[in-house]
Design a protein around this motif. Structure first.
Motif, mmCIF file in Angstrom:
data_model
loop_
_atom_site.group_PDB
_atom_site.id
_atom_site.type_symbol
_atom_site.label_atom_id
_atom_site.label_comp_id
_atom_site.label_asym_id
_atom_site.label_seq_id
_atom_site.Cartn_x
_atom_site.Cartn_y
_atom_site.Cartn_z
ATOM 1 N N VAL A 1 7.446 -21.803 -17.733
ATOM 2 C CA VAL A 1 8.497 -20.788 -17.619
ATOM 3 C C VAL A 1 9.877 -21.396 -17.894
ATOM 4 N N TYR A 2 10.144 -22.562 -17.304
ATOM 5 C CA TYR A 2 11.429 -23.230 -17.559
ATOM 6 C C TYR A 2 11.604 -23.528 -19.044
ATOM 7 N N SER A 3 10.529 -23.993 -19.683
ATOM 8 C CA SER A 3 10.584 -24.318 -21.117
ATOM 9 C C SER A 3 10.881 -23.078 -21.942
ATOM 10 N N PHE A 4 10.310 -21.948 -21.537
ATOM 11 C CA PHE A 4 10.530 -20.683 -22.247
ATOM 12 C C PHE A 4 12.011 -20.299 -22.225
ATOM 13 N N PHE A 5 12.633 -20.436 -21.068
ATOM 14 C CA PHE A 5 14.058 -20.098 -20.959
ATOM 15 C C PHE A 5 14.936 -21.159 -21.625
ATOM 16 N N ALA A 6 14.580 -22.442 -21.435
ATOM 17 C CA ALA A 6 15.397 -23.526 -21.990
ATOM 18 C C ALA A 6 15.371 -23.529 -23.518
ATOM 19 N N SER A 7 14.307 -23.008 -24.108
ATOM 20 C CA SER A 7 14.165 -22.983 -25.568
ATOM 21 C C SER A 7 14.718 -21.716 -26.186
ATOM 22 N N ASN A 8 15.433 -20.914 -25.386
ATOM 23 C CA ASN A 8 15.949 -19.638 -25.875
ATOM 24 C C ASN A 8 14.791 -18.759 -26.341
ATOM 25 N N TYR A 9 13.790 -18.652 -25.464
ATOM 26 C CA TYR A 9 12.606 -17.823 -25.684
ATOM 27 C C TYR A 9 11.782 -18.288 -26.884
ATOM 28 N N GLY A 10 11.689 -19.619 -27.023
ATOM 29 C CA GLY A 10 10.825 -20.180 -28.055
ATOM 30 C C GLY A 10 11.503 -20.473 -29.374
ATOM 31 N N LYS A 11 12.838 -20.376 -29.434
ATOM 32 C CA LYS A 11 13.543 -20.553 -30.708
ATOM 33 C C LYS A 11 14.083 -21.964 -30.910
ATOM 34 N N ASP A 12 14.411 -22.694 -29.824
ATOM 35 C CA ASP A 12 15.114 -23.968 -29.940
ATOM 36 C C ASP A 12 14.348 -25.103 -29.249
ATOM 37 N N LEU A 13 14.760 -26.338 -29.588
ATOM 38 C CA LEU A 13 14.245 -27.506 -28.878
ATOM 39 C C LEU A 13 14.971 -27.630 -27.536
ATOM 40 N N PHE A 14 14.377 -28.367 -26.610
ATOM 41 C CA PHE A 14 15.005 -28.568 -25.311
ATOM 42 C C PHE A 14 14.635 -29.961 -24.796
ATOM 43 N N SER A 15 15.347 -30.416 -23.768
ATOM 44 C CA SER A 15 15.158 -31.753 -23.227
ATOM 45 C C SER A 15 14.793 -31.678 -21.741
ATOM 46 N N LYS A 16 14.528 -32.849 -21.153
ATOM 47 C CA LYS A 16 14.249 -32.894 -19.714
ATOM 48 C C LYS A 16 15.456 -32.432 -18.910
ATOM 49 N N ASP A 17 16.657 -32.803 -19.389
ATOM 50 C CA ASP A 17 17.871 -32.371 -18.685
ATOM 51 C C ASP A 17 17.987 -30.847 -18.686
ATOM 52 N N ASP A 18 17.563 -30.213 -19.788
ATOM 53 C CA ASP A 18 17.587 -28.752 -19.841
ATOM 54 C C ASP A 18 16.652 -28.160 -18.789
ATOM 55 N N LEU A 19 15.500 -28.802 -18.602
ATOM 56 C CA LEU A 19 14.551 -28.321 -17.596
ATOM 57 C C LEU A 19 15.126 -28.480 -16.188
ATOM 58 N N LEU A 20 15.813 -29.602 -15.944
ATOM 59 C CA LEU A 20 16.431 -29.805 -14.637
ATOM 60 C C LEU A 20 17.478 -28.737 -14.347
ATOM 61 N N GLU A 21 18.200 -28.312 -15.381
ATOM 62 C CA GLU A 21 19.184 -27.246 -15.208
ATOM 63 C C GLU A 21 18.500 -25.942 -14.804
ATOM 64 N N LYS A 22 17.316 -25.712 -15.363
ATOM 65 C CA LYS A 22 16.570 -24.505 -15.009
ATOM 66 C C LYS A 22 16.052 -24.595 -13.573
ATOM 67 N N TYR A 23 15.667 -25.815 -13.138
ATOM 68 C CA TYR A 23 15.286 -26.013 -11.737
ATOM 69 C C TYR A 23 16.455 -25.606 -10.830
ATOM 70 N N LYS A 24 17.679 -26.049 -11.202
ATOM 71 C CA LYS A 24 18.857 -25.711 -10.402
ATOM 72 C C LYS A 24 19.101 -24.202 -10.416
ATOM 73 N N GLU A 25 18.925 -23.606 -11.584
ATOM 74 C CA GLU A 25 19.177 -22.178 -11.732
ATOM 75 C C GLU A 25 18.253 -21.347 -10.841
ATOM 76 N N SER A 26 17.024 -21.842 -10.642
ATOM 77 C CA SER A 26 16.065 -21.130 -9.798
ATOM 78 C C SER A 26 16.132 -21.596 -8.342
ATOM 79 N N ASN A 27 17.051 -22.524 -8.039
ATOM 80 C CA ASN A 27 17.239 -23.034 -6.677
ATOM 81 C C ASN A 27 15.986 -23.745 -6.157
ATOM 82 N N ARG A 28 15.305 -24.523 -7.053
ATOM 83 C CA ARG A 28 14.078 -25.206 -6.670
ATOM 84 C C ARG A 28 14.175 -26.730 -6.843
ATOM 85 N N LEU A 29 15.323 -27.225 -7.254
ATOM 86 C CA LEU A 29 15.429 -28.652 -7.547
ATOM 87 C C LEU A 29 15.535 -29.470 -6.264
#
Length: 397
Positions: A184-212
């Motif tokens: 799910v994090y990868s789906f959002f971090a990739s702009n719904y499957g359009k872009d590449l993403f990194s581990k840092d992008d995933l960590l940002e999504k963890y923060k966004e969901s308040n789960r980090l």
């Protein structure tokens, strides 16, 4: 001199003229005398027939009943002719249509409005067309820009899919495992499957969901590896991309209407367990294992359908994951059994006299996490799109 005194009414608007000699009518400002030779001008003449002086035009005095007057002025550079007219709002609205008539007919038309006329004159077509373009641009430039902006906004809104926020997904506990969270994090971090993403992008999504937390950071690489092995992510030199199966899986998770069943959290996890750091995964231990039983009320040789033995013999399997996939597909799509449980899987192994894992439940769960061919939510087995594609590719071979 007698002729001068005989002009008592304006030949254009019939207004009574003063007894003194005047050159213009006070009602409609029509020129009635030549200012050079004082000769009387006929109402339809462009100029004086005696000396050749052109008739002058003046702004008309607004007749009673005309409000919100608008003045139109057209200047022709070739002959220096000037046309001026005053329109009310109702007449002015038709100005664009009048100008088009000028251009199409190559001649100006007489305009009758509240007691005054604009005389017919020869016109230059190209000049009228140029004037028309300028007027159209004045009227429509701002409106066109506004429409274009509105279209761009609407198009952007249509192209942008609407999904639950990550915080809302976390509050509903829709993902059943940390591997599913990574998808799910990868789906959002990739702009719904359009872009590449990194581990840092995933960590940002963890923060966004308040789960980090520290645990999520420590096990991030392992959980990403589990998603890669499941066929959801693709590791590249400069980051990660989410595969088609990952996009499909993410949309399926987000579309769930209720919380996924949470698996019991183990205090200690084996180093070989897939998805380390997953708070919902169970420990690999024989303690607390459910005793599986063979189901004798199922007909695996149904009349009019392929038997399990014949179906299974068509494939060459090398792992428990492949065997489990075939068993689930056979029971789901041929026998049409629902739900399919661990007892059903055990029965297939036992019926075909195949070696059974000592901890079949965990073996099946591990296969679900690593291969992604099927899911084991709540102990119920269902095929995934990736599993169906695997069967199709198998049948082609």
């Amino acid at each position: 001199m007698m002729e001068e005194n005989m002009i008592t009414q304006c030949p254009n608007c019939s207004k009574v003229l003063p007894p003194k000699k005047v050159y213009f009518c006070g009602g409609c400002m029509t020129q009635i005398r030549c200012k050079v030779c004082d000769d009387v001008l006929e109402v339809d003449d462009v100029g004086c027939t005696n000396c050749g002086t052109l008739r002058e035009t003046k702004n008309s005095t607004i007749s009673p009943g005309i409000v919100n007057a608008n003045t139109f002025r057209l200047h022709e550079t070739n002959s220096d002719r000037t046309i001026e007219a005053t329109f009310s709002d109702s007449v002015g609205k038709d100005l664009a249509g009048i100008l088009r008539d000028f251009s199409i007919n190559n001649r100006s038309k007489t305009i009758n409005a509240t007691g005054f006329n604009i005389q017919q004159i020869d016109s230059n077509k190209s000049m009228y067309e140029e004037n028309l373009k300028m007027i159209d641009a004045d009227f429509s430039e701002q409106e066109t820009a506004k429409i274009n902006v509105e279209k761009e906004v609407k198009t952007e809104e249509m192209q942008s899919p609407q999904y639950l926020s990550l915080l809302a997904i976390a509050m509903k506990k829709l993902p059943a495992s940390e591997t599913e969270w990574i998808v799910v994090y990868s789906f959002f971090a990739s702009n719904y499957g359009k872009d590449l993403f990194s581990k840092d992008d995933l960590l940002e999504k963890y923060k966004e969901s308040n789960r980090l937390d520290d645990s999520k950071k420590s096990y991030l690489s392992r959980n990403i590896t589990a998603a890669v092995k499941g066929g959801y992510l693709n590791p590249l030199a400069t980051g990660y991309s989410i595969l088609e199966d990952g996009v499909t899986k993410a949309k399926e998770i987000i579309s769930r209407t209720s919380s996924s069943p949470v698996k019991k959290t183990s205090a200690k996890k084996s180093s070989t367990e897939t998805g380390a750091g997953d708070e919902t995964s169970t420990k690999k231990s024989s303690r607390g294992k459910k005793t599986l039983k063979r189901l004798n009320n199922i007909d695996f040789e149904p009349e009019g359908k392929e038997s399990l033995k014949d179906y299974f013999s068509k494939y060459t399997t090398v792992s428990d994951s492949e065997r489990t996939l075939l068993f689930i597909n056979y029971m789901q799509n041929i026998l049409e059994i629902s739900p399919i449980t661990f007892d059903h899987i055990f029965t297939c192994y036992d019926l075909l006299n195949l070696r059974v894992s000592e901890n079949l439940q965990q073996t099946v769960r591990n296969s679900a996490n690593t291969k992604g061919w099927f899911e084991t939510t709540g102990g119920v087995m269902t095929l995934t799109i990736k599993g169906k594609n695997q069967i199709r590719d198998w049948n082609k071979n």
